[in-house]
Scaffold this motif. Structure first.
Motif: not given
Length: 143
Positions: A37-52, A67-68, A81-90
């Motif tokens: 439930s903590k990750v569910e919802g709509k999130w606005k991308l603020e920044s992307i950092s890193g890479g080479f 989504n739930a 733009r893109y869609q798919g599925t996700y899985e959370l793991q500990e």
């Protein structure tokens, strides 16, 4: 005959010790389910950092909707733009998310590998598991 009985008794004691040690070594935290439930919802991308080069990259999307039912959508404003599925793991006390892109192929590295999930105040941070890879920072979108 007494030696045989003593050997048999020692074998049972040894087997019991091995079993007890094995059961105690299993950590129930490894089987813990992260709070989806903590990750569910709509999130606005603020920044992307890193890479080479460390600059990140310019994304062709600016919202991540999770989504739930364990599906996600990456949107450019309201355009899919893109869609798919996700899985959370500990794993090892940390939460990771694995994104699997659906029918619309993506040429961005977003789905390339599992990402560590970290919450800092009202921010969601998704980090690739290495220092030269990408980190995505999101804020909770206001609908």
């Amino acid at each position: 005959m007494n030696i045989f009985k003593a050997f048999k008794l020692k074998s049972w004691v040894f087997a019991a010790l091995v079993l007890a040690t094995t059961m105690l070594a299993c950590d129930s935290k490894d089987d813990a389910k992260p709070d989806q439930s903590k990750v569910e919802g709509k999130w606005k991308l603020e920044s992307i950092s890193g890479g080479f080069a460390g600059n990140g990259y310019t994304a062709d999307w600016n919202y991540l909707e999770m989504n739930a039912n364990k599906t996600y959508r990456r949107l450019q404003n309201d355009t899919l733009r893109y869609q798919g599925t996700y899985e959370l793991q500990e794993k090892d006390g940390k939460t990771y998310i694995d994104f699997k892109v659906g029918a619309t192929p993506s040429n961005s590295p977003f789905e390339d590998q599992d990402k560590e999930v970290v919450f800092e105040k009202d921010k969601l941070i998704l980090s690739d598991p290495c220092c030269d890879l990408y980190q995505y920072e999101f804020s909770k979108a206001k609908n």
